[in-house]
Design a protein around this motif. Structure first.
Motif, mmCIF file in Angstrom:
data_model
loop_
_atom_site.group_PDB
_atom_site.id
_atom_site.type_symbol
_atom_site.label_atom_id
_atom_site.label_comp_id
_atom_site.label_asym_id
_atom_site.label_seq_id
_atom_site.Cartn_x
_atom_site.Cartn_y
_atom_site.Cartn_z
ATOM 1 N N UNK A 211 0.873 -1.181 0.027
ATOM 2 C CA UNK A 211 0.067 -0.111 0.110
ATOM 3 C C UNK A 211 0.776 1.186 0.159
ATOM 4 N N UNK A 212 0.201 2.549 -0.067
ATOM 5 C CA UNK A 212 1.096 3.822 -0.364
ATOM 6 C C UNK A 212 1.464 4.234 0.733
ATOM 7 N N UNK A 213 2.525 4.928 0.934
ATOM 8 C CA UNK A 213 3.154 5.549 2.240
ATOM 9 C C UNK A 213 3.057 6.813 1.911
ATOM 10 N N UNK A 214 2.142 7.691 2.434
ATOM 11 C CA UNK A 214 1.912 9.179 2.042
ATOM 12 C C UNK A 214 2.287 9.988 3.258
ATOM 13 N N UNK A 215 3.174 10.911 3.057
ATOM 14 C CA UNK A 215 3.541 11.809 4.353
ATOM 15 C C UNK A 215 2.307 12.314 5.052
ATOM 16 N N UNK A 216 2.336 12.470 6.221
ATOM 17 C CA UNK A 216 1.186 13.248 7.109
ATOM 18 C C UNK A 216 0.867 14.523 6.686
ATOM 19 N N UNK A 217 1.989 15.213 6.309
ATOM 20 C CA UNK A 217 1.848 16.614 6.127
ATOM 21 C C UNK A 217 1.747 16.916 4.732
ATOM 22 N N UNK A 218 1.412 15.851 3.797
ATOM 23 C CA UNK A 218 1.419 15.923 2.479
ATOM 24 C C UNK A 218 2.568 16.492 1.775
ATOM 25 N N UNK A 222 8.535 12.829 7.641
ATOM 26 C CA UNK A 222 8.807 13.669 8.858
ATOM 27 C C UNK A 222 9.016 12.506 9.956
ATOM 28 N N UNK A 223 9.540 12.835 10.951
ATOM 29 C CA UNK A 223 9.441 11.941 12.085
ATOM 30 C C UNK A 223 7.957 11.287 12.773
ATOM 31 N N UNK A 224 7.023 12.193 11.905
ATOM 32 C CA UNK A 224 5.745 11.573 12.438
ATOM 33 C C UNK A 224 5.142 10.506 11.396
ATOM 34 N N UNK A 225 5.948 10.179 10.421
ATOM 35 C CA UNK A 225 5.777 9.152 9.579
ATOM 36 C C UNK A 225 6.569 7.767 10.008
ATOM 37 N N UNK A 226 7.419 8.130 10.936
ATOM 38 C CA UNK A 226 8.056 6.935 11.215
ATOM 39 C C UNK A 226 7.590 5.784 11.815
ATOM 40 N N UNK A 227 6.408 5.878 12.891
ATOM 41 C CA UNK A 227 5.909 4.994 13.211
ATOM 42 C C UNK A 227 5.318 3.971 12.057
ATOM 43 N N UNK A 243 12.997 16.261 -6.101
ATOM 44 C CA UNK A 243 14.143 15.917 -5.111
ATOM 45 C C UNK A 243 13.720 15.752 -3.640
ATOM 46 N N UNK A 244 14.470 14.610 -3.218
ATOM 47 C CA UNK A 244 14.150 14.407 -1.792
ATOM 48 C C UNK A 244 14.764 15.473 -0.953
ATOM 49 N N UNK A 245 14.166 15.916 0.054
ATOM 50 C CA UNK A 245 14.824 16.761 0.972
ATOM 51 C C UNK A 245 16.006 16.341 2.056
ATOM 52 N N UNK A 246 16.712 16.853 2.574
ATOM 53 C CA UNK A 246 17.767 16.253 3.697
ATOM 54 C C UNK A 246 16.910 15.486 4.851
ATOM 55 N N UNK A 247 15.950 16.295 5.094
ATOM 56 C CA UNK A 247 15.207 15.638 6.188
ATOM 57 C C UNK A 247 14.626 13.991 5.932
ATOM 58 N N UNK A 248 14.061 13.922 4.684
ATOM 59 C CA UNK A 248 13.814 12.558 4.071
ATOM 60 C C UNK A 248 14.701 11.787 4.083
ATOM 61 N N UNK A 249 15.965 12.279 3.526
ATOM 62 C CA UNK A 249 17.121 11.094 3.396
ATOM 63 C C UNK A 249 17.311 10.525 4.873
ATOM 64 N N UNK A 250 17.295 11.557 5.673
ATOM 65 C CA UNK A 250 17.517 10.830 7.175
ATOM 66 C C UNK A 250 16.509 9.711 7.607
#
Length: 551
Positions: A211-218, A222-227, A243-250
């Motif tokens: 299934x899809x993984x869609x960021x909570x903030x659209x 972020x850390x909210x998507x880690x769980x 482009x991926x952001x530096x935060x997403x890469x972490x």
């Protein structure tokens, strides 16, 4: 009865018991150990805790080559039953039992038509070389013959026998496991749309929860998507164009460090065939996804030059002329659509149709400590690189003089690699790690697959309806993209080491068909008369010895 008579009687009883099959012990003397089940297979079979029935539709009157497949299947299922008596099997003749083709096709079975020549007569035989597994109100069907074009039928059957153990056991594992593993599809970077990715999703859903993984903030991970990411066993990234952001890469880095598997289908160049068909000429330009340093950490670099393979290429259909106002079409080799043909022994790429890549770039392998890099597909020795930005036009179809005398082809270029080992975080020595709670600097044993083509998982769409993955509407070719990506997922999520069974090789010890036809009568008479002659000779010798002794 004296002692010698007792010994002879015991030996005779043991020999008779062995002749009637009362002893089941066997010694596998074959070089490739074709009759020895792997430890992974035995472990899975022992885990079956409810009755299982396997119906094999390989019974009836068909050529000797299929008899060999029947015998190999019967032998293997008998071994399965010895390991776990809860597993039972039966061979069914669908023609004799008058099963309708509609019933069999509703079970997912497609008929095979064979042309058989016997005693100078040609006949057609229809058969369903499938097995149906039934377990605890669930069921599945599986083909016993691999689907691979461009090979002789005898080679196809040999490869099917090689794949038999993996084919049966992987399906037994799939139907008996209580829960499926989870595969997440990252949706946030202008990836392939649902219709274009329909074939991949249907394939993934056969064995996994996908299934899809869609960021909570659209906006971004972020850390909210880690769980939610922690619930995923694998993450698929298919043709990101943002482009991926530096935060997403972490976030993705830590998903990997915590055991998550990743399948990357990456475009480094923007070039679309739909646009080229309309305009006959397009400008190809690099795509910046901000992932160069990320992949560099794992010892690979995705280059931005388009690969042109002038030897192993797929076909495209173009208008080649006009007759009485009617357009005439022909097929041409298109160098920007190279074919991935397995040249190395690897369970991911073995025994599948050629894989079609569309405008791929190349991968450089740099090597990293504790990481083993395996090349999955690469181009031929007649390869050229077109640097971008640059024009691509339909006039670049492959011709005999595609490489001019003053040009030199490049060395083969890599399209896809698998990485396995203990991965080290790209942020282990960087300040970004402080923003991630419970940061982990190194993973346990992990796996990753990187493909330098975002379209390898895209299916074509015709009149709003998605076509099967790997099927080309215009050329009517079926490529091995679906099987390649299926094997890729199975490899990433294989915790039983079953994929290594796909590397099994069985030496084909084939008979000379022409010699059989020429010497058939000779060997039939020899097999009939020679045993009688031997028995007569032994009887004569025994009679002479007995007469001499008691005379």
């Amino acid at each position: 009865m004296n002692r010698n008579n007792i010994i002879y009687t015991v030996i005779a009883i043991v020999l008779l018991a062995g002749a009637f099959g009362l002893f089941s012990s066997r010694i596998d003397l074959t070089k490739e150990k074709r009759y020895t089940l792997s430890d992974s297979t035995v472990k899975i079979l022992e885990s079956v805790n409810k009755p299982m029935t396997i119906d094999v539709y390989l019974e009836g009157d068909f050529p000797a080559s299929f008899k060999q497949l029947q015998n190999e299947t019967k032998f293997m299922l008998e071994e399965f039953r010895k390991i776990n008596p809860k597993i039972d099997y039966r061979f069914i003749d669908p023609i004799k039992t008058k099963m309708s083709q509609d019933t069999l096709m509703a079970m997912g079975m497609q008929p095979s038509k064979l042309t058989d020549m016997k005693d100078g007569k040609i006949s057609e035989i229809y058969l369903f070389p499938y097995a149906a597994i039934k377990y605890d109100s669930r069921g599945t069907s599986l083909p016993l013959i691999i689907s691979q074009t461009g090979i002789e039928s005898s080679e196809q059957l040999t490869k099917s026998i090689e794949n038999l153990e993996y084919n049966l056991v992987s399906n037994i594992k799939s139907i008996t496991r209580p829960t499926k593993k989870n595969v997440g599809i990252l949706i946030n970077h202008d990836e392939l749309n649902p219709q274009q990715f329909h074939g991949f999703m249907q394939m993934a859903l056969e064995n996994y929860n996908a299934g899809p993984i869609i960021p909570q903030n659209q906006i971004e991970l972020t850390l909210a998507d880690v769980p939610r990411l922690k619930k995923m066993d694998a993450l698929v990234i298919a043709k990101p164009r943002k482009a991926f952001t530096d935060g997403e890469k972490v976030i993705i880095d830590q998903f990997i460090m915590n055991g998550g598997k990743t399948l990357w289908m990456m475009d480094a160049v923007n070039a679309e065939m739909d646009t080229l068909f309309r305009s006959e000429k397009i400008m190809a330009y690099p795509v910046e996804n901000n992932m160069t340093d990320f992949f560099f950490n794992y010892g690979i670099r995705i280059n931005s030059g388009l690969v042109k393979d002038l030897k192993k290429s797929a076909l495209i259909r173009l208008q080649a002329g006009e007759v009485s106002g009617n357009a005439q079409y022909a097929s041409f080799l298109w160098p920007y659509f190279p074919l991935g043909i397995a040249d190395r022994p690897n369970p991911i790429t073995k025994n599948i149709n050629p894989v079609k890549f569309e405008f791929p770039t190349s991968i450089d392998t740099l090597g990293r400590k504790n990481i083993r890099t395996n090349v999955l597909f690469e181009s031929s020795e007649r390869t050229k690189i077109k640097q971008v930005p640059n024009f691509v036009q339909l006039g670049e179809i492959v011709t005999e003089d595609s490489i001019r005398p003053n040009e030199r082809p490049e060395t083969p270029k890599i399209f896809a690699v698998s990485l396995e080992g203990k991965f080290t975080s790209a942020y282990a020595a960087r300040s970004e790690k402080n923003a991630y709670p419970g940061f982990k600097a190194q993973s346990s044993a992990n796996k990753m697959i990187v493909i330098a083509d975002g379209d390898v998982g895209r299916n074509q769409v015709y009149k709003g309806n998605p076509l099967p993955l790997g099927q080309d509407l215009l050329t009517k070719q079926t490529y091995g993209n679906e099987q390649f990506l299926r094997n890729a997922l199975d490899y990433l999520l294989d915790d039983s080491n079953l994929m290594q069974l796909r590397n099994r090789n069985i030496e084909a010890r084939l008979l000379d068909r022409q010699r059989i036809d020429e010497e058939k009568s000779y060997w039939q008479w020899l097999n009939l008369l020679l045993p009688l002659a031997i028995i007569g000779l032994l009887g004569g010798v025994f009679y002479w010895w007995r007469k001499k002794r008691f005379s």
